[in-house]
Scaffold this active site. Structure first.
Site, PDB file in Angstrom:
ATOM      1  N   ARG A  49     -16.531   8.851   0.252  1.00 17.00           N
ATOM      2  CA  ARG A  49     -15.831   7.587   0.477  1.00 17.00           C
ATOM      3  C   ARG A  49     -16.371   6.908   1.736  1.00 17.00           C
ATOM      4  O   ARG A  49     -16.650   7.550   2.738  1.00 17.00           O
ATOM      5  CB  ARG A  49     -14.332   7.833   0.591  1.00 17.00           C
ATOM      6  CG  ARG A  49     -13.535   6.585   0.912  1.00 17.00           C
ATOM      7  CD  ARG A  49     -12.064   6.804   0.704  1.00 17.00           C
ATOM      8  NE  ARG A  49     -11.262   5.833   1.445  1.00 17.00           N
ATOM      9  CZ  ARG A  49      -9.956   5.666   1.319  1.00 17.00           C
ATOM     10  NH1 ARG A  49      -9.300   6.408   0.455  1.00 17.00           N
ATOM     11  NH2 ARG A  49      -9.304   4.791   2.034  1.00 17.00           N
ATOM     12  N   ASP A  55      -4.597  14.372   2.519  1.00 17.66           N
ATOM     13  CA  ASP A  55      -4.747  14.321   1.065  1.00 17.66           C
ATOM     14  C   ASP A  55      -4.417  15.674   0.442  1.00 17.66           C
ATOM     15  O   ASP A  55      -4.453  15.819  -0.784  1.00 17.66           O
ATOM     16  CB  ASP A  55      -6.173  13.908   0.693  1.00 17.66           C
ATOM     17  CG  ASP A  55      -6.524  12.539   1.242  1.00 17.66           C
ATOM     18  OD1 ASP A  55      -5.634  11.663   1.223  1.00 17.66           O
ATOM     19  OD2 ASP A  55      -7.657  12.345   1.707  1.00 17.66           O
ATOM     20  N   ASP A  82      -1.536  -0.280  -4.620  1.00 17.11           N
ATOM     21  CA  ASP A  82      -2.836   0.289  -4.977  1.00 17.11           C
ATOM     22  C   ASP A  82      -2.744   1.750  -5.398  1.00 17.11           C
ATOM     23  O   ASP A  82      -3.642   2.272  -6.056  1.00 17.11           O
ATOM     24  CB  ASP A  82      -3.825   0.147  -3.813  1.00 17.11           C
ATOM     25  CG  ASP A  82      -3.280   0.703  -2.509  1.00 17.11           C
ATOM     26  OD1 ASP A  82      -2.068   0.998  -2.426  1.00 17.11           O
ATOM     27  OD2 ASP A  82      -4.059   0.835  -1.544  1.00 17.11           O
ATOM     28  N   HIS A  83      -1.677   2.434  -5.017  1.00 15.12           N
ATOM     29  CA  HIS A  83      -1.446   3.834  -5.370  1.00 15.12           C
ATOM     30  C   HIS A  83      -0.094   4.226  -4.811  1.00 15.12           C
ATOM     31  O   HIS A  83       0.519   3.481  -4.032  1.00 15.12           O
ATOM     32  CB  HIS A  83      -2.533   4.760  -4.798  1.00 15.12           C
ATOM     33  CG  HIS A  83      -2.689   4.656  -3.316  1.00 15.12           C
ATOM     34  ND1 HIS A  83      -1.809   5.220  -2.425  1.00 15.12           N
ATOM     35  CD2 HIS A  83      -3.610   4.021  -2.557  1.00 15.12           C
ATOM     36  CE1 HIS A  83      -2.187   4.963  -1.191  1.00 15.12           C
ATOM     37  NE2 HIS A  83      -3.268   4.219  -1.238  1.00 15.12           N
ATOM     38  N   SER A 118      -6.823   4.076  -1.741  1.00 12.07           N
ATOM     39  CA  SER A 118      -6.926   2.647  -1.441  1.00 12.07           C
ATOM     40  C   SER A 118      -8.303   2.090  -1.765  1.00 12.07           C
ATOM     41  O   SER A 118      -8.425   0.931  -2.164  1.00 12.07           O
ATOM     42  CB  SER A 118      -6.596   2.405   0.035  1.00 12.07           C
ATOM     43  OG  SER A 118      -5.258   2.739   0.299  1.00 12.07           O
ATOM     44  N   ASP A 131       0.824  -1.203   0.000  1.00  7.69           N
ATOM     45  CA  ASP A 131       0.000   0.000   0.000  1.00  7.69           C
ATOM     46  C   ASP A 131       0.866   1.264   0.000  1.00  7.69           C
ATOM     47  O   ASP A 131       1.739   1.426   0.843  1.00  7.69           O
ATOM     48  CB  ASP A 131      -0.901  -0.004   1.234  1.00  7.69           C
ATOM     49  CG  ASP A 131      -2.220   0.681   0.986  1.00  7.69           C
ATOM     50  OD1 ASP A 131      -2.196   1.898   0.732  1.00  7.69           O
ATOM     51  OD2 ASP A 131      -3.263   0.011   1.039  1.00  7.69           O
ATOM     52  N   ASP A 168       1.719   3.536   2.942  1.00  8.11           N
ATOM     53  CA  ASP A 168       0.644   4.524   2.908  1.00  8.11           C
ATOM     54  C   ASP A 168       0.458   5.202   4.256  1.00  8.11           C
ATOM     55  O   ASP A 168       0.491   6.427   4.359  1.00  8.11           O
ATOM     56  CB  ASP A 168      -0.656   3.857   2.473  1.00  8.11           C
ATOM     57  CG  ASP A 168      -1.762   4.874   2.242  1.00  8.11           C
ATOM     58  OD1 ASP A 168      -1.470   5.935   1.666  1.00  8.11           O
ATOM     59  OD2 ASP A 168      -2.904   4.611   2.641  1.00  8.11           O
ATOM     60  N   HIS A 196       1.679   9.037   5.044  1.00  8.34           N
ATOM     61  CA  HIS A 196       0.789  10.151   5.364  1.00  8.34           C
ATOM     62  C   HIS A 196       1.307  11.024   6.502  1.00  8.34           C
ATOM     63  O   HIS A 196       0.803  12.122   6.708  1.00  8.34           O
ATOM     64  CB  HIS A 196      -0.596   9.623   5.737  1.00  8.34           C
ATOM     65  CG  HIS A 196      -1.442   9.244   4.571  1.00  8.34           C
ATOM     66  ND1 HIS A 196      -1.689  10.096   3.517  1.00  8.34           N
ATOM     67  CD2 HIS A 196      -2.124   8.099   4.292  1.00  8.34           C
ATOM     68  CE1 HIS A 196      -2.483   9.484   2.641  1.00  8.34           C
ATOM     69  NE2 HIS A 196      -2.751   8.277   3.079  1.00  8.34           N
ATOM     70  N   HIS A 255      -1.382  11.162  -1.339  1.00  9.17           N
ATOM     71  CA  HIS A 255      -1.058  10.164  -2.355  1.00  9.17           C
ATOM     72  C   HIS A 255      -0.421  10.867  -3.543  1.00  9.17           C
ATOM     73  O   HIS A 255      -0.462  12.090  -3.660  1.00  9.17           O
ATOM     74  CB  HIS A 255      -2.326   9.425  -2.798  1.00  9.17           C
ATOM     75  CG  HIS A 255      -2.967   8.650  -1.700  1.00  9.17           C
ATOM     76  ND1 HIS A 255      -4.227   8.103  -1.813  1.00  9.17           N
ATOM     77  CD2 HIS A 255      -2.540   8.314  -0.457  1.00  9.17           C
ATOM     78  CE1 HIS A 255      -4.530   7.469  -0.701  1.00  9.17           C
ATOM     79  NE2 HIS A 255      -3.528   7.593   0.137  1.00  9.17           N
ATOM     80  N   LYS A 304      -6.195  -1.586   6.952  1.00  7.21           N
ATOM     81  CA  LYS A 304      -6.439  -1.936   5.553  1.00  7.21           C
ATOM     82  C   LYS A 304      -7.218  -3.238   5.407  1.00  7.21           C
ATOM     83  O   LYS A 304      -7.334  -3.761   4.292  1.00  7.21           O
ATOM     84  CB  LYS A 304      -5.102  -2.047   4.796  1.00  7.21           C
ATOM     85  CG  LYS A 304      -4.296  -0.761   4.781  1.00  7.21           C
ATOM     86  CD  LYS A 304      -4.953   0.339   3.959  1.00  7.21           C
ATOM     87  CE  LYS A 304      -4.114   1.604   3.954  1.00  7.21           C
ATOM     88  NZ  LYS A 304      -4.697   2.670   3.102  1.00  7.21           N
TER      89      LYS A 304
END
Length: 543
Positions: free
Chosen positions: A281, A167, A465-466, A76, A25, A424, A428, A486, A356
């Site tokens: 989301r 983000d 995933d990103h 994600s 991730d 991930d 962050h 991301h 996750k």
């Protein structure tokens, strides 16, 4: 459930070991410079994998995962939707934008009931994240809903502003909150009263997920509903005060606040009000939705549960019907790869830590909770640490790996999928030493997993995933700023064949993306991919 089993690939021999999908991730293919946390970390295993002949970059953002434009970073949720569905579906941000642009969002029954609550004398409350990160929400969508309230004649509106800093830039809250306050003041004419009532950072207020820490939701409930929290005259005053008191604080970890005037809190939630959770989301919207909707609720003491009409921007869990009312229909994802594998009788195992876990289960299975076929599937969740992830950047990767190695050795599962969340979750935080440890941890776990797959005679598939850890900071005029969002980077896709019974080659698919992975897994398992899937990235033939 899909009942037609997958056809076998002619002449392909079965492997003694499983196909193991490792989702790293937040590990993207970045600029390979000092800002790239993947590049600068100690990753001998990943470095070797990137030189494998069966390696290619995959697109993991924008239209490749169902988002509106190429400027939209992946996340994600949409990444795992694409990985598990094998096709690209219009996702939350695009669906909401389309519904607003067409006016459909204002024509539905849920919006009508929100407005009616306001016209009957109640307050319309909007709770959600105020930023343009476009991962959980977008402030333009909130503005459109506010304008809808004005057109409909709603006199009293309150916004409960959750701060991002993840983000988007770490300390960017004033960029969104101050214009929002000005906009609300401008709308407060002709007898209208529109204001921000409460808020707080997303990681400590309201937006918990996967039952990781209900105290986060409780803190939000206390601020939004009960009006309990540190008082300030405005949201912008709260932010500036927290910044001044702690120069190192970032928006996502900012404590909750309540806006007050001479009469006390300006926006508690009361009987007869309407509440809209405007994030699109689902993962961080489910728990607060449960707190509003469930009569029999035991996760924390709500003190009181106001009799309100509650709606989400979307329905965040289609199986559990959370929430019951919503403004925009979510994407309908059917025929996921798990459905097809179950129909074929293929056993599987999915594991991750709490942060996750829903991604390798709920999102992977097309936004559906629970098992597809419990006789064939097993899911395992490793509880995440309840601490800032830069303080324990190794997270639960070792525990996940322990279990994966055990399950591989047992030989009872033909398909195993796991998510290592470090790149991930630690990415962050923007803390460079922690990011390096996080990425190195993933690499260490990769080595153990690959060794286990090799001993079993299986096939390892390694992807992400990103991006996230691949950009730790940006530089402008010689000044570095932590990059905590991301990225738009592609992600690696690597097949490592330890079976050796068949010939595997890249299929040279034009513009490959995450949605191609599902068909690839079917191919590696020795079956023809389902009709309508994005094509497999590899071909498998007899030697």
């Amino acid at each position: 459930m899909i009942k037609t089993p997958l056809a076998p690939l002619p002449g392909v021999q079965s492997c003694p070991g499983p196909v193991v999908l490792v989702i790293m991730d937040g590990v993207g293919l970045g600029p390979r410079d000092a800002s790239d946390g993947v590049f600068v970390s100690y990753t001998p295993i990943l470095d070797a994998l990137l030189e494998e002949p069966l390696m290619l970059p995959l697109k993991a953002h924008g239209t490749a995962v169902g988002l509106p434009s190429e400027d939209d970073m992946g996340n994600s949720e949409v990444g795992h939707n694409a990985l598990g569905a094998g096709r690209v579906f219009s996702q939350g941000a695009r669906l909401v934008n389309e519904a607003i642009a067409s006016g459909r969002v204002f024509e539905g029954e849920a919006w009508g009931r929100v407005i009616q609550s306001g016209l009957d004398g109640g307050t319309v409350h909007f709770i959600g994240m105020v930023s343009d990160g476009n991962v959980h929400s977008h402030i333009d969508q909130l503005r459109a809903l506010l304008d809808g309230c004005v057109r409909a004649g709603v006199r009293r509106v309150r916004v409960h502003a959750l701060l991002d800093g993840r983000d988007v830039d770490q300390r960017s809250a004033p960029r969104y909150v101050e214009p929002l306050e000005s906009r609300l003041a401008g709308l407060s004419t002709d007898g209208r009263d529109y204001r921000i009532a409460s808020g707080g950072g997303r990681m400590v207020t309201t937006m918990d997920r996967y039952n990781a820490n209900w105290k986060v939701v409780e803190k939000g409930w206390q601020a939004h509903v009960l009006g309990q929290g540190r008082p300030f005259a405005s949201a912008s005053e709260a932010i500036s005060t927290y910044y001044r008191e702690n120069p190192k604080i970032t928006d996502q970890y900012m404590d909750s606040f309540v806006v007050v005037d001479s009469d006390g809190p300006v926006g508690t939630i009361e009987d007869g009000d309407a509440v809209v959770f405007f994030n699109f989301r689902g993962d961080r919207a489910i728990e607060i939705s449960r707190a509003f909707e469930e009569a029999d609720f035991s996760e924390f003491d709500r003190v009181r549960r106001p009799d309100v009409f509650y709606a989400g921007m979307m329905q965040y869990d289609g199986d559990a019907l959370i929430p019951k009312n919503f403004l925009v229909e979510p994407p309908t994802i059917t025929g996921t790869v798990s459905e097809h594998l179950c129909a074929t009788g293929i056993t599987s195992f999915a594991i991750s830590e709490t942060q996750k876990f829903g991604h390798v289960t709920y999102f992977w299975n097309g936004n559906k909770s629970g098992y597809i076929d419990k006789k064939l599937e097993a899911y395992e969740e490793i509880p995440s640490d309840r601490i800032a992830f830069d303080l324990r950047p190794w997270m639960k990767a070792a525990e996940i790996t322990d279990r994966v190695v055990e399950v591989i050795a047992q030989g009872s599962r033909r398909f195993i999928r796991l998510n290592l969340a470090n790149g991930d979750m630690v990415g962050h935080t923007g803390v460079e030493p922690a990011v390096r440890i996080a990425v190195a941890t993933v690499d260490t776990c990769l080595e153990r997993i690959l060794d286990a797959v090799a001993q079993a005679g299986g096939i390892a598939v390694v992807t992400a995933d990103h991006g996230n850890a691949d950009c730790m900071w940006t530089e402008k005029n010689g000044n570095r700023s932590p990059m905590v969002a991301h990225t738009l980077s592609p992600v690696p896709f690597i097949v490592k064949d330890f079976c050796g019974r068949n010939a595997i080659q890249l299929a040279h698919v034009p513009e490959p993306g995450l949605a191609n992975v599902a068909a690839t897994l079917c191919t590696l398992l020795g079956h023809v991919p389902p009709e309508g899937y994005e094509p497999s990235l590899v071909t498998v033939t007899t030697k």
